[in-house]
Design a protein around this motif. Structure first.
Motif, PDB file in Angstrom:
ATOM      1  N   SER A 286     -16.244   1.278  -3.481  1.00 25.64           N
ATOM      2  CA  SER A 286     -17.150   0.137  -3.473  1.00 25.64           C
ATOM      3  C   SER A 286     -17.068  -0.560  -2.118  1.00 25.64           C
ATOM      4  N   VAL A 287     -17.978  -1.476  -1.882  1.00 30.74           N
ATOM      5  CA  VAL A 287     -17.921  -2.269  -0.656  1.00 30.74           C
ATOM      6  C   VAL A 287     -16.597  -3.034  -0.594  1.00 30.74           C
ATOM      7  N   ALA A 288     -16.203  -3.618  -1.711  1.00 30.83           N
ATOM      8  CA  ALA A 288     -14.939  -4.368  -1.737  1.00 30.83           C
ATOM      9  C   ALA A 288     -13.765  -3.475  -1.372  1.00 30.83           C
ATOM     10  N   GLU A 289     -13.772  -2.224  -1.861  1.00 29.50           N
ATOM     11  CA  GLU A 289     -12.670  -1.307  -1.564  1.00 29.50           C
ATOM     12  C   GLU A 289     -12.699  -0.852  -0.110  1.00 29.50           C
ATOM     13  N   GLN A 290     -13.882  -0.666   0.445  1.00 31.67           N
ATOM     14  CA  GLN A 290     -13.930  -0.301   1.851  1.00 31.67           C
ATOM     15  C   GLN A 290     -13.392  -1.433   2.728  1.00 31.67           C
ATOM     16  N   LEU A 291     -13.799  -2.636   2.423  1.00 31.64           N
ATOM     17  CA  LEU A 291     -13.320  -3.776   3.214  1.00 31.64           C
ATOM     18  C   LEU A 291     -11.814  -3.957   3.050  1.00 31.64           C
ATOM     19  N   ALA A 292     -11.297  -3.620   1.880  1.00 27.82           N
ATOM     20  CA  ALA A 292      -9.875  -3.835   1.600  1.00 27.82           C
ATOM     21  C   ALA A 292      -8.977  -2.722   2.124  1.00 27.82           C
TER      22      ALA A 292
ATOM     23  N   GLN B 271      -5.970   5.113  -5.491  1.00 28.41           N
ATOM     24  CA  GLN B 271      -5.504   6.216  -6.330  1.00 28.41           C
ATOM     25  C   GLN B 271      -4.977   5.697  -7.660  1.00 28.41           C
ATOM     26  N   ALA B 272      -4.238   4.587  -7.619  1.00 28.16           N
ATOM     27  CA  ALA B 272      -3.689   4.019  -8.847  1.00 28.16           C
ATOM     28  C   ALA B 272      -4.800   3.599  -9.798  1.00 28.16           C
ATOM     29  N   ALA B 273      -5.845   2.991  -9.253  1.00 33.77           N
ATOM     30  CA  ALA B 273      -6.922   2.463 -10.101  1.00 33.77           C
ATOM     31  C   ALA B 273      -7.851   3.550 -10.617  1.00 33.77           C
ATOM     32  N   HIS B 274      -8.196   4.520  -9.775  1.00 37.03           N
ATOM     33  CA  HIS B 274      -9.255   5.466 -10.125  1.00 37.03           C
ATOM     34  C   HIS B 274      -8.756   6.810 -10.652  1.00 37.03           C
TER      35      HIS B 274
ATOM     36  N   PRO C 286      -1.870   0.185 -13.728  1.00 36.46           N
ATOM     37  CA  PRO C 286      -1.619  -0.925 -12.810  1.00 36.46           C
ATOM     38  C   PRO C 286      -0.469  -0.570 -11.882  1.00 36.46           C
ATOM     39  N   CYS C 287      -0.536  -1.041 -10.668  1.00 31.81           N
ATOM     40  CA  CYS C 287       0.481  -0.678  -9.690  1.00 31.81           C
ATOM     41  C   CYS C 287       0.667  -1.856  -8.736  1.00 31.81           C
ATOM     42  N   GLU C 288       1.659  -2.660  -9.008  1.00 34.15           N
ATOM     43  CA  GLU C 288       1.899  -3.851  -8.193  1.00 34.15           C
ATOM     44  C   GLU C 288       2.292  -3.459  -6.776  1.00 34.15           C
ATOM     45  N   ALA C 289       1.692  -4.123  -5.798  1.00 42.88           N
ATOM     46  CA  ALA C 289       1.986  -3.828  -4.398  1.00 42.88           C
ATOM     47  C   ALA C 289       3.428  -4.190  -4.075  1.00 42.88           C
ATOM     48  N   GLN C 290       4.175  -3.210  -3.564  1.00 41.70           N
ATOM     49  CA  GLN C 290       5.576  -3.439  -3.209  1.00 41.70           C
ATOM     50  C   GLN C 290       5.895  -3.047  -1.776  1.00 41.70           C
ATOM     51  N   LEU C 291       4.991  -2.322  -1.135  1.00 43.28           N
ATOM     52  CA  LEU C 291       5.082  -2.011   0.289  1.00 43.28           C
ATOM     53  C   LEU C 291       3.783  -2.447   0.933  1.00 43.28           C
ATOM     54  N   THR C 292       3.832  -2.841   2.185  1.00 39.93           N
ATOM     55  CA  THR C 292       2.590  -3.156   2.899  1.00 39.93           C
ATOM     56  C   THR C 292       2.548  -2.387   4.205  1.00 39.93           C
ATOM     57  N   GLY C 293       1.325  -2.065   4.609  1.00 42.18           N
ATOM     58  CA  GLY C 293       1.158  -1.329   5.849  1.00 42.18           C
ATOM     59  C   GLY C 293      -0.272  -1.399   6.331  1.00 42.18           C
ATOM     60  N   HIS C 294      -0.481  -0.832   7.490  1.00 39.70           N
ATOM     61  CA  HIS C 294      -1.791  -0.835   8.141  1.00 39.70           C
ATOM     62  C   HIS C 294      -2.408   0.552   8.020  1.00 39.70           C
ATOM     63  N   PRO C 295      -3.602   0.675   7.436  1.00 40.71           N
ATOM     64  CA  PRO C 295      -4.219   1.998   7.294  1.00 40.71           C
ATOM     65  C   PRO C 295      -4.578   2.591   8.649  1.00 40.71           C
TER      66      PRO C 295
ATOM     67  N   SER D 219      -7.306  11.102  -4.035  1.00 41.10           N
ATOM     68  CA  SER D 219      -8.191  12.123  -4.613  1.00 41.10           C
ATOM     69  C   SER D 219      -9.651  11.707  -4.539  1.00 41.10           C
ATOM     70  N   ALA D 220     -10.089  11.410  -3.333  1.00 42.22           N
ATOM     71  CA  ALA D 220     -11.494  11.085  -3.082  1.00 42.22           C
ATOM     72  C   ALA D 220     -11.976  11.985  -1.958  1.00 42.22           C
ATOM     73  N   ARG D 221     -13.258  12.338  -1.980  1.00 42.61           N
ATOM     74  CA  ARG D 221     -13.802  13.174  -0.919  1.00 42.61           C
ATOM     75  C   ARG D 221     -14.216  12.284   0.249  1.00 42.61           C
ATOM     76  N   LEU D 222     -13.452  12.336   1.310  1.00 43.68           N
ATOM     77  CA  LEU D 222     -13.749  11.592   2.527  1.00 43.68           C
ATOM     78  C   LEU D 222     -14.079  12.607   3.613  1.00 43.68           C
ATOM     79  N   THR D 223     -15.228  12.501   4.228  1.00 45.52           N
ATOM     80  CA  THR D 223     -15.746  13.477   5.184  1.00 45.52           C
ATOM     81  C   THR D 223     -15.952  14.815   4.477  1.00 45.52           C
ATOM     82  N   SER D 224     -14.936  15.700   4.503  1.00 42.33           N
ATOM     83  CA  SER D 224     -15.100  17.012   3.862  1.00 42.33           C
ATOM     84  C   SER D 224     -14.154  17.239   2.701  1.00 42.33           C
ATOM     85  N   SER D 225     -12.975  16.606   2.744  1.00 45.04           N
ATOM     86  CA  SER D 225     -11.899  17.048   1.877  1.00 45.04           C
ATOM     87  C   SER D 225     -11.466  15.994   0.873  1.00 45.04           C
ATOM     88  N   VAL D 226     -10.951  16.480  -0.246  1.00 45.24           N
ATOM     89  CA  VAL D 226     -10.251  15.613  -1.189  1.00 45.24           C
ATOM     90  C   VAL D 226      -8.811  15.505  -0.712  1.00 45.24           C
ATOM     91  N   ARG D 227      -8.328  14.271  -0.587  1.00 41.11           N
ATOM     92  CA  ARG D 227      -7.062  14.044   0.098  1.00 41.11           C
ATOM     93  C   ARG D 227      -5.866  14.081  -0.851  1.00 41.11           C
TER      94      ARG D 227
END
Length: 497
Positions: free
Chosen positions: A168-174, A219-222, A227-236, A256-264
């Motif tokens: 979603s737009v929210a997920e892309q921004l996040a 991945q946790a949501a979809h 539910p998966c509480e955030a316990q580590l933080t990082g920069h994508p 497990s989403a198709r980004l560009t060509s591949s499922v990751r």
């Protein structure tokens, strides 16, 4: 004819609710995003071995493709190495198209429906990425992840450069790196006896007899549906599923989403081989006269499924000395460095020298702009290279044996003595990918390569690089070939000829 709502419209609707402040900027970016994706698609249509294209004929106004059903598709003269969006429209018989998804819809080629949706998402996500990108300070970043988040447009030659169906737009921004977020990762506990763990898995990611596996929130949501509480933080980073942990290494997660060509996903085989492959690559880098480093794999874990696993890797920042910067080659285009012919020639010489040296020994790197990084001096001179993510290299047992190098136990899919396959892997990623994306045009790439190869030993690999057609992954053909795994290849005109 009635058309379903486009991804462009869906993103606009979501933005109007989530981020109305971006709505006008998003609308303004759409024409440029369409041209950027159409330019990439035109490269595929004019150079990939598509069976429904029967003839390609240059003319005074550009190039005409004659399709199997008799229709004609006309566009500008192609530059397969161009990164600027020079294709704003093409003409199919008497109809003009400026939207790549509509063009692909009306071409009506076999297995085209999925690609239509991905092109639609690619345009919308690219416009969103450009609309939401933060302003870059004039000072160069000091951390590698800041460089990675400068790469807004994604793959320089793939029409699905920003395709993110399922986000979603929210997920892309996040979660998307170009929007500059900090992402929280969950930790899924798995009994140690149910895991495959290689390398040194840190105590901080263990809980008694349980291994804590970092999981991406998408991945946790979809996929995991938990539910998966955030316990580590990082920069994508550029790959979105890999993050630079705050104060620590990089972690690659399953996505497990198709980004560009591949499922990751992360395969069990890649986890099992990760430490052997890492040690082997480190040994091979020692043959490059100090010009190459390979980021070490620190540890890897999987629960036995492709949906839950993680790899911890050194940050490339480990290989930057005092005053130096290390950045992905894809990020070079965000600087003024490639505009200098002398600088581009120097960088190309470094990259080609290292690539050919490893190939001669028996290792073909997949050295595209994401895997290959460069260490720059304080004045911007290219000093050394850093390589990461060994999953798709190719290794020749025969070449290793010729140089007295023992062959480790590596996955069978990595091993090959097929010379064209080895050259395709390196040339297709390095020259038709990283170097072309940095140069930005066939003319600039030719000048840089002429400088690079002038004084190199004239090995059979160098002769092939200079005289044979340039291999490039046929990325669109691959998306139109469901059920046929593996790479497909196109032959581009050699810029040196």
């Amino acid at each position: 004819m009635h058309r379903s709502p486009t991804a462009e419209a869906e993103v606009a609707d979501e933005l109007s609710v989530l981020r109305p402040d971006l709505a006008a900027r998003y609308a303004a970016e759409l024409p440029g995003a369409r041209a950027a994706v159409l330019t990439r698609l035109w490269r595929a249509l004019t150079h990939e071995p598509l069976t429904w294209v029967e003839d390609r004929t240059p003319d005074r106004d550009g190039l005409t493709l004659r399709l199997r059903d008799g229709r004609r598709l006309h566009g500008p003269a192609p530059d397969p190495y161009a990164t600027a969006a020079y294709v704003t429209a093409v003409r199919l018989d008497d109809v003009t198209y400026d939207r790549p998804a509509r063009l692909m819809t009306d071409l009506a080629v076999p297995h085209g429906a999925d690609l239509v949706a991905e092109l639609d998402h690619s345009v919308a996500s690219l416009a969103l990425s450009r609309a939401g990108r933060p302003a870059h300070p004039k000072e160069w970043p000091t951390s590698d992840w800041e460089w990675e988040q400068r790469v807004v447009d994604g793959h320089p030659f793939h029409p699905n450069c920003r395709s993110r169906p399922g986000f979603s737009v929210a997920e892309q921004l996040a979660y998307a790196p170009e929007h500059g977020p900090r992402v929280g990762l969950g930790l899924v506990p798995v009994p140690a006896e149910a895991c495959l763990v290689t390398g040194e898995w840190p105590d901080a990611l263990r809980d008694g007899r349980r291994v804590l596996v970092p999981v991406h929130p998408w991945q946790a949501a979809h996929v995991l549906k938990r539910p998966c509480e955030a316990q580590l933080t990082g920069h994508p980073l550029m790959s979105l599923r890999t993050l630079a942990l705050d104060g620590g290494p990089h972690v690659k997660t399953a996505l497990s989403a198709r980004l560009t060509s591949s499922v990751r996903d992360i395969s069990v085989g890649s986890i099992a081989a990760s430490m052997t492959l890492s040690a082997f690559a480190e040994d091979m880098a020692a043959h490059a006269d100090g010009l190459l480093h390979v980021t070490r794999t620190l540890g890897a874990v999987t629960d036995g499924s492709p949906d839950l696993g993680a790899v911890l890797r050194e940050s490339p920042q480990e290989y930057a000395g005092s005053g130096e910067r290390v950045l992905p080659v894809a990020a070079l285009a965000t600087t003024e460095l490639p505009q200098s012919t002398a600088w581009l020639g120097e960088f190309t010489r470094l990259a080609v020298t290292v690539g050919l040296r490893l190939l001669e020994l028996g290792v073909a790197l997949e050295a595209h702009g994401q895997n290959l990084l460069v260490v720059l001096s304080a004045t911007g001179a290219p000093l050394r290279l850093v390589y990461r993510d060994l999953a798709d290299i190719r290794v020749s047992p025969a070449r290793l044996a010729r140089h007295g190098i023992p062959v480790p136990e590596l996955p069978a899919r990595i091993l090959t003595d097929d010379v064209p396959a080895l050259r395709r892997k390196l040339f297709g990623s390095l020259v038709a990918g990283a170097l072309a994306g940095t140069a930005g045009s066939g003319t600039a790439l030719r000048a840089a390569l002429e400088t690079a190869v002038r004084d190199l030993p004239r090995t059979p690999d160098l002769v092939a690089l200079c005289e044979e057609p340039m291999p490039a992954k046929a990325l669109t053909l691959m998306r139109l070939s469901p059920g046929r795994p593996g790479d497909r290849w196109a032959e581009l005109p050699n810029p040196l000829l």
